[in-house]
Design a protein around this motif. Sequence first.
Motif, PDB file in Angstrom:
ATOM      1  N   GLU A   1      63.897  24.144  17.378  1.00 57.19           N
ATOM      2  CA  GLU A   1      63.040  23.016  17.037  1.00 57.19           C
ATOM      3  C   GLU A   1      61.641  23.306  17.525  1.00 57.19           C
ATOM      4  O   GLU A   1      61.449  23.868  18.605  1.00 57.19           O
ATOM      5  CB  GLU A   1      63.572  21.746  17.719  1.00 57.19           C
ATOM      6  CG  GLU A   1      63.162  20.480  17.005  1.00 57.19           C
ATOM      7  CD  GLU A   1      63.459  19.246  17.835  1.00 57.19           C
ATOM      8  OE1 GLU A   1      64.456  19.245  18.569  1.00 57.19           O
ATOM      9  OE2 GLU A   1      62.665  18.297  17.760  1.00 57.19           O
ATOM     10  N   ILE A   2      60.671  22.935  16.721  1.00 58.41           N
ATOM     11  CA  ILE A   2      59.282  23.070  17.169  1.00 58.41           C
ATOM     12  C   ILE A   2      58.501  21.826  16.813  1.00 58.41           C
ATOM     13  O   ILE A   2      58.673  21.253  15.742  1.00 58.41           O
ATOM     14  CB  ILE A   2      58.583  24.321  16.584  1.00 58.41           C
ATOM     15  CG1 ILE A   2      57.062  24.134  16.694  1.00 58.41           C
ATOM     16  CG2 ILE A   2      58.918  24.562  15.120  1.00 58.41           C
ATOM     17  CD1 ILE A   2      56.289  25.322  17.020  1.00 58.41           C
ATOM     18  N   GLN A   3      57.666  21.437  17.774  1.00 63.07           N
ATOM     19  CA  GLN A   3      56.866  20.252  17.573  1.00 63.07           C
ATOM     20  C   GLN A   3      55.460  20.597  18.053  1.00 63.07           C
ATOM     21  O   GLN A   3      55.280  21.013  19.203  1.00 63.07           O
ATOM     22  CB  GLN A   3      57.442  19.156  18.468  1.00 63.07           C
ATOM     23  CG  GLN A   3      57.635  17.839  17.793  1.00 63.07           C
ATOM     24  CD  GLN A   3      58.088  16.816  18.807  1.00 63.07           C
ATOM     25  OE1 GLN A   3      58.716  17.130  19.811  1.00 63.07           O
ATOM     26  NE2 GLN A   3      57.737  15.580  18.571  1.00 63.07           N
ATOM     27  N   VAL A   4      54.485  20.466  17.172  1.00 64.82           N
ATOM     28  CA  VAL A   4      53.112  20.673  17.625  1.00 64.82           C
ATOM     29  C   VAL A   4      52.511  19.296  17.864  1.00 64.82           C
ATOM     30  O   VAL A   4      52.452  18.465  16.973  1.00 64.82           O
ATOM     31  CB  VAL A   4      52.282  21.445  16.590  1.00 64.82           C
ATOM     32  CG1 VAL A   4      50.873  21.664  17.108  1.00 64.82           C
ATOM     33  CG2 VAL A   4      52.934  22.785  16.294  1.00 64.82           C
ATOM     34  N   LEU A   5      52.131  19.047  19.130  1.00 67.81           N
ATOM     35  CA  LEU A   5      51.545  17.770  19.489  1.00 67.81           C
ATOM     36  C   LEU A   5      50.036  17.910  19.386  1.00 67.81           C
ATOM     37  O   LEU A   5      49.386  18.445  20.279  1.00 67.81           O
ATOM     38  CB  LEU A   5      51.982  17.364  20.896  1.00 67.81           C
ATOM     39  CG  LEU A   5      53.501  17.368  21.100  1.00 67.81           C
ATOM     40  CD1 LEU A   5      53.865  17.194  22.557  1.00 67.81           C
ATOM     41  CD2 LEU A   5      54.154  16.292  20.254  1.00 67.81           C
ATOM     42  N   PHE A   6      49.528  17.440  18.268  1.00 69.45           N
ATOM     43  CA  PHE A   6      48.123  17.655  17.936  1.00 69.45           C
ATOM     44  C   PHE A   6      47.191  16.995  18.955  1.00 69.45           C
ATOM     45  O   PHE A   6      46.267  17.625  19.460  1.00 69.45           O
ATOM     46  CB  PHE A   6      47.874  17.111  16.525  1.00 69.45           C
ATOM     47  CG  PHE A   6      46.458  17.167  16.088  1.00 69.45           C
ATOM     48  CD1 PHE A   6      45.785  18.368  16.053  1.00 69.45           C
ATOM     49  CD2 PHE A   6      45.793  16.013  15.691  1.00 69.45           C
ATOM     50  CE1 PHE A   6      44.464  18.423  15.637  1.00 69.45           C
ATOM     51  CE2 PHE A   6      44.479  16.064  15.275  1.00 69.45           C
ATOM     52  CZ  PHE A   6      43.817  17.264  15.248  1.00 69.45           C
ATOM     53  N   SER A   7      47.460  15.741  19.278  1.00 69.66           N
ATOM     54  CA  SER A   7      46.532  15.006  20.134  1.00 69.66           C
ATOM     55  C   SER A   7      46.486  15.540  21.562  1.00 69.66           C
ATOM     56  O   SER A   7      45.448  15.510  22.201  1.00 69.66           O
ATOM     57  CB  SER A   7      46.885  13.528  20.146  1.00 69.66           C
ATOM     58  OG  SER A   7      46.731  13.003  18.863  1.00 69.66           O
TER      59      SER A   7
END
Lengths: 613, 71
Positions: free
Chosen positions: B32-38
Motif C-alpha cells: 500500500e502506498i499513500q502520498v500525503l500531499f499536505s
Amino acid sequence: MLRITKGQRVMIAGILIAISFALKQPNFNPTVSDVFMIAAAVIAGYPIVLNAIRALKFRYLGIEALVTLAVTGAIIIGEYWEAAAVTFLFMFGSYLEAKTLEKTRSSLKALLDLAPETAKVLRDNGEIEVSPEEVTRGEIVIVRPGEKIPVDGTISEGSAYVNQASITGESLPIAKNIGDVVYLGTIIESGYLKITAEQISEDTTFARILHLVEEAQDKKAKTQKFMEVFAKYYTPGIMILATVIFLVTKDIELALTLLVIACPGALVISTPVSIVAGIGNGAKHGVIIKGGEVIEKLAAIKSLAFDKTGTLTVGRPTVTKLKGFAITEEELLYLAASAESYSEHPLAKAILEAGKGLEEPLITPQDSQFIIGQGLQVKLNDNIYYLGNRKLMTENKIAIPTEVADYLNLEETAGQTTVIVADALNILGVVSIADEIRGDALNLVQKLKRLGIKKTVMLTGDNKLVASSIAKKVGLDDYFAELLPQDKVAILKKLQTEDKTAMVGDGVNDAPALATADLGVALGGIGSHVAMETADVVLMSAELKKLTYAINLSQATIKNMKQNIYFAILVVGVLLVGVITKTVVLSSGMLIHELSVILVILNAIRLLRFNEK
Amino acid sequence: MTTKTFQLETLTCPSCAAKIEVAIKRLKGINEIQVLFSSSRVKVTFDEALTDVTEIVKTIEALGFDVLSIK
C-alpha cells in the motif's frame, strides 16, 4: 553542477527574454534575439526536462513530459518566443504555487511553533533546564510568567493565569490553582506554578492535536477523489485528441498547445487547498475537523442531537434548594450529606459540596447500599434512611403525602432534580439539585437555525420533567428523556433516517452515540483523549459557540471549494475552446493555466482569515 | 509487512504526489502506498522480503525529491 534556486532560475530566464525583446530591432540581426530566447527556454526548461526524464524512467507521463514535448516541438518549428514563454511561465507558476501553497499550510506550522523548547525541572534540589522530552513522569517542573508549560500535569504548588489559546483557541486567560490540570503549549501570563508531570511530549494533548490535524489535512474529501479520477482520464484523453488532430490536420501548433493544457491543475488542486486551509483555520480556533469528508458532512448537517449533562449543562450539579417537611433545612442537609459520605454519584457530590459549610462533623454511615435507578439506603446511628426518587419510596412502602407530591412536581417542572430524604416511615425533606445550563446554550438554537439546522433535540437519561424544562429554556425542538445508552443509539438511528444528523456530547458517557451518528461532535475534548480519538469533530474547549463556529467554518470551506471547482471547470472549458478555435496559443495557454492554479490557491488562503462575526 | 513513513521536502504540486505514487507502486512487494500531499509525506506498507527502505528512498530520490527523515 551549478546549483541555483528556482527563484533565481526564473529571474535569469525572465531577464534573457527581456534582452531578446530589446534586441528585436528592424535593423538588427534577428538571430541574436533568437539565441537569447532559446537560452531562456533552456534555462527555464532544464528542470522540467530533467523531471520529465526522471518520471519517464518509471513509466510515468506527467505534465513535465507534456511540456517538454510541447517546448521541443515549438523550438523545432521555430517558435522560440513560445518555447521560452511556456517554460518561463511554467517555472514561475510553480514557484508562486509553492509560495502560496505554503501559506495554506501555515496554520499547522504556526501551531508547531507553539511547542515549548525547554523545561525547567527540579532535580537533586536544584532547578535545571532540559528539553521537554527529557522530563520524566512524576517530576516537578517550574513555570514562570511568559513561559510555556512543557508537560501535561497537575499543579502541586502555586497559582497562575494561563492562556490556553494554543489548545482551545481562546486567548482569555484562565485561573489555575493547586489540583488543576494544565497542558503543554499553554502560557502562564501571571503567577508561578510547580507542576507534577503526567504526560510527556508525544502523549500530551497538544501533540495529539498536532497529529490529528496533520492526518486530517490529508484525508481526502469525496469531491477530491472524484476530481482525481476526472484528471486521470482527462489528461490521456486530451493527449489522444492532440495526436488525432495532428494526424488529421497536420496542424502541429494546435496539437502542441493541447498538450500544454492537458493537465487540469486548478481542478486537481481546487479541493485540497480549501480543505487544508479550512482545517487549519479550525485548529487555530480549537476546532479539530478530521478530514475533508467530515467537512463535507458537517456542512450538510440538518439535524443535531445533544446530550444533556456536560453538553447543554455545565455538568456540575449543585444543590439549589432544601425543603424540610418534618425537620429543619439544616438538619436535612446534615442528614443527606452524612448519608452520601461514600457515594460517587454526581448528585451525591453536589450534596457533599453543599454540606461542606456545616460545622458539626458528619456521621459515618454504618452501612450503605446503592440501588440502581432509585437511590440509596443507609444506616446512620442504627437508623435506616432512604435517599432517592419516588420509586425508592414506593418500593419501601413510604407514603408520599400530597403536600410533598405537589412540591416535587413544582420543583421538577422548574428543571430541578429532586432527592427525597426519608427515614424508615416518613418523608423528612427534599433536596433540589440542578445542573446549570451553559451560558452559550441560550442563544445556540437561534444561531443554529441561521446556519440552516432544521431540528435540534436533546437525549438524556434524566426524567421527563427536568428534560422538558431544560429543552424549553434552551429552545430545542424536541427531547427524549429517561434513556439508557442503548436507547440513545436507537433514537439517533431513527433521526438519521429522516435527516443528516450530528450527535453532540462530551464523549465520556455517550461514546456509543457519538460513534453511531453520521457525525460525532465531542465538546470539551481537552479533558478526554478518548473523546478526541472517537469523535469526527473535536471542540477542544467546552464551549457551545465552538459548535456554531465549526458548522459555519465547514460551510464556508465547502463554499470556497465550490468556487474553486466552478472556476477551474470554467478554465478547462475556456482553454479547450480557446485552443481549438486558435485564440489561445502555447504561451497564453500556459499563462491561463498557471494563473488559474494560483487564483485557486489565493482563494483558499482567504479561508485562513475566516472568523465568525 | 512493515509500514514506514518518509518525510519529503515540501511537495508543491499534486502531480508530484501522483508521480511518486505510480513510481513506488511499480516496485516489487509494495502493499500500500499513500502520498500525503499536505504534510509532504509518503506512507508505504511493504513486504520486507521483496523490497526495503533503501530501495524506496532510492526511487523517491530518483524522481528528484529529497527524503528528509524516515519513521
